[in-house]
Every structure is written in structure tokens, then in C-alpha cells.
Scaffold this motif. Sequence first.
Motif, PDB file in Angstrom:
ATOM      1  N   PRO A 174     -10.945 -25.801  39.491  1.00 41.51           N
ATOM      2  CA  PRO A 174     -11.316 -27.180  39.501  1.00 41.51           C
ATOM      3  C   PRO A 174      -9.924 -27.909  39.527  1.00 41.51           C
ATOM      4  CG  PRO A 174     -11.833 -26.218  37.319  1.00 41.51           C
ATOM      5  CD  PRO A 174     -11.700 -25.121  38.303  1.00 41.51           C
ATOM      6  N   PRO A 175      -9.821 -29.210  39.777  1.00 41.92           N
ATOM      7  CA  PRO A 175      -8.433 -29.973  39.829  1.00 41.92           C
ATOM      8  C   PRO A 175      -7.795 -30.171  38.470  1.00 41.92           C
ATOM      9  CG  PRO A 175     -10.169 -31.459  40.553  1.00 41.92           C
ATOM     10  CD  PRO A 175     -10.901 -30.020  40.445  1.00 41.92           C
ATOM     11  N   ALA A 176      -6.877 -30.246  38.344  1.00 46.45           N
ATOM     12  CA  ALA A 176      -6.192 -30.571  37.134  1.00 46.45           C
ATOM     13  C   ALA A 176      -6.285 -32.142  36.764  1.00 46.45           C
ATOM     14  CB  ALA A 176      -4.864 -30.047  36.943  1.00 46.45           C
ATOM     15  N   GLN A 182      -1.326 -32.035  33.819  1.00 46.48           N
ATOM     16  CA  GLN A 182      -0.470 -30.952  33.803  1.00 46.48           C
ATOM     17  C   GLN A 182       0.702 -31.036  32.931  1.00 46.48           C
ATOM     18  OE1 GLN A 182      -0.430 -30.360  38.259  1.00 46.48           O
ATOM     19  NE2 GLN A 182      -1.002 -28.031  37.754  1.00 46.48           N
ATOM     20  N   SER A 242      -2.228 -26.390  32.479  1.00 49.03           N
ATOM     21  CA  SER A 242      -2.962 -27.244  33.126  1.00 49.03           C
ATOM     22  C   SER A 242      -4.412 -27.427  32.636  1.00 49.03           C
ATOM     23  CB  SER A 242      -2.900 -26.573  34.666  1.00 49.03           C
ATOM     24  OG  SER A 242      -3.731 -27.378  35.489  1.00 49.03           O
ATOM     25  N   ALA A 299      -8.101 -28.825  33.147  1.00 48.28           N
ATOM     26  CA  ALA A 299      -9.111 -28.836  34.273  1.00 48.28           C
ATOM     27  C   ALA A 299      -9.731 -30.201  34.192  1.00 48.28           C
ATOM     28  CB  ALA A 299      -9.924 -27.869  34.373  1.00 48.28           C
ATOM     29  N   ALA A 300     -10.058 -30.887  34.958  1.00 45.64           N
ATOM     30  CA  ALA A 300     -10.680 -32.214  35.117  1.00 45.64           C
ATOM     31  C   ALA A 300     -12.272 -31.907  35.128  1.00 45.64           C
ATOM     32  CB  ALA A 300     -10.521 -32.898  36.466  1.00 45.64           C
ATOM     33  N   LEU A 337      -3.653 -36.726  36.947  1.00 48.10           N
ATOM     34  CA  LEU A 337      -4.412 -36.700  38.023  1.00 48.10           C
ATOM     35  C   LEU A 337      -3.521 -36.493  39.443  1.00 48.10           C
ATOM     36  CD1 LEU A 337      -6.864 -39.624  37.250  1.00 48.10           C
ATOM     37  CD2 LEU A 337      -7.142 -37.064  37.041  1.00 48.10           C
ATOM     38  N   GLY A 338      -2.586 -35.592  39.208  1.00 47.78           N
ATOM     39  CA  GLY A 338      -1.504 -35.090  40.287  1.00 47.78           C
ATOM     40  C   GLY A 338      -0.550 -35.929  40.618  1.00 47.78           C
ATOM     41  N   THR A 398     -12.943 -36.220  31.296  1.00 50.70           N
ATOM     42  CA  THR A 398     -11.924 -34.916  30.874  1.00 50.70           C
ATOM     43  C   THR A 398     -11.617 -35.276  29.366  1.00 50.70           C
ATOM     44  OG1 THR A 398     -10.993 -34.701  33.028  1.00 50.70           O
ATOM     45  CG2 THR A 398      -9.971 -33.922  31.177  1.00 50.70           C
TER      46      THR A 398
END
Length: 273
Positions: free
Chosen positions: A5-7, A10, A30, A32-33, A67-68, A195
Motif C-alpha cells: 500500500p502507498p505511504a 514517511q 513508512s 501505510a495509507a 502523501l509522497g 490513515t
Amino acid sequence: MSALPPAALQAQAVGVQIGQRAILHGLSLSLAAGRWTSIVGPNGAGKSTLLRALAGLLPCTGQVQLLGRPLHDWPRRERARTLSWLGQNEAAADDLSVYDVAMLGRLPHQAWLAAPSAVDHAAVEQALRATQAWDWRWRALGQLSGGERQRVLLARALAVQAPVLLMDEPLANLDPPHQADWLLLVRALVAQGHTVVSVLHEVSLALQADNIAIVADGRLHHHGSASDSTTHRALEQVFDQRIQIQQAAGMWLALPCLVPSVLKGSEAASKCG
């Protein structure tokens, strides 16, 4: 193999120093979302400092991404709509009504000096009902007990309706029934795609999360599934074998191991069986 799953958040080699003391030492993590992660560890481990760094409330070395996207690249209002915060001993004016305190969570959505919209009022009602504070919405905050106050501050954080919610010791002053309500609320938020990251001292409640991040001495000791045996052994180790992780009624619980405090490590483990 399924993709990870995307982070949502981080931490990349994050360090924090307060005065002459280093609190975090190049910690990377990290989160996870769409998952609930509990941060646990001994007193003074740096848990709350890490959460504040993730929220952008403390200067730090390294980088935090939301969210990146680097946290410092977010415009303040946009970040406030995306990441909601509930801290320890949150300050709020005692003469404000419960309703007005919860409405403060809507400020990132409102134009400067604009009156609350129908959407704002609906969000506040939903948050106060979720925390069972709606019936005393017109009482002054200063008239409430510690547990009632905590539920109002939680409602303020929920009213933001942010996709990422950070909470530092959210169960402070809550009795067991309202702790259970909080667990159900978090589970509902995660089911809706939010999250949640919480710092908890109550290890048994932390074990109900999806993931656990264990912090000790300002470093990441372990990060894994709350149901994984490796995580359980890491928890027992970081608390000097003074707890045992066992399953009861389908839940993982941390039970105290009553051995003398002078015993540590393998010696304490042998006493606890």
C-alpha cells in the motif's frame, strides 16, 4: 505478489534535538495509507517527539513526506485540511462552548472571517455525535471532566475530516467504555479509507491496530503487523520482558509479568516462562 500500500507518511532519517539532547537519531519509518499504526515504546523513547515531527510541529533534520510530498512543500491551509492533529494536554479556552471548540476543526476549510457553512455545521454535528458529546454541545469546556474534555478535543480533530489523523495519547482520562468507543471509531475511520497514527501507552489497546511501530532510545526498534509473533517478541524485549503477549477472546493482549524490576532480559524472561 501484491503491491505494498502507498505511504501516507514517511520519515526519512529524521533527527530531533531539543536543547543539548538528541531525542531522535536518524529515524526512518513508512506508514501505510488506509491503515492504523500504533507507536509504542518505553517512557522517554521519543514516541511523542516522532509524532510531532511527522505533524510538522517540530524542527527536524532529514525529511518528512505527506502523501509522497515533502511536508514543507504543502501550503499551510492545504496541509491542515489533509493532516489532523490531537496532542497531549491540548490547550483550549475554557469559556468556549463544546460546539465552538469542535468548530475550530473547520477553520482550514473556511475563508478568512467567513461564517461557518452548512457543510461545516454538519461536520461538527457528526464529530460530536461520534464522540458522544452532542448532548452537552452548549456547555462551556471548563465545566467538563477530563474525560469529557478529551472527547471534545477528539471531536475537533475529527471535524477536520482529514484523510490522515495523528493522535498523541488519545485515551488519556477516558474510562474503559469510552476507550472501547474510541477503538470502534478508529476502526470505522480506517474502513472509510483514513490513515490513523496513534501514540499509546496501553499496549493491549495498541495491539488492536493494524501495525505497530516500536520506538526505543530515539530509534525504530521494530515495525510490523500487530498480529505477527515477531512484533510480539519485539514488544516483550523492549519492555525488558515485563509483559507477555497472549491471545484471549480472539484479541492479542499485553499481560504484566510480575518479576522483580531488578531482573531484565533473559533472566526476567525465564521467570515469566
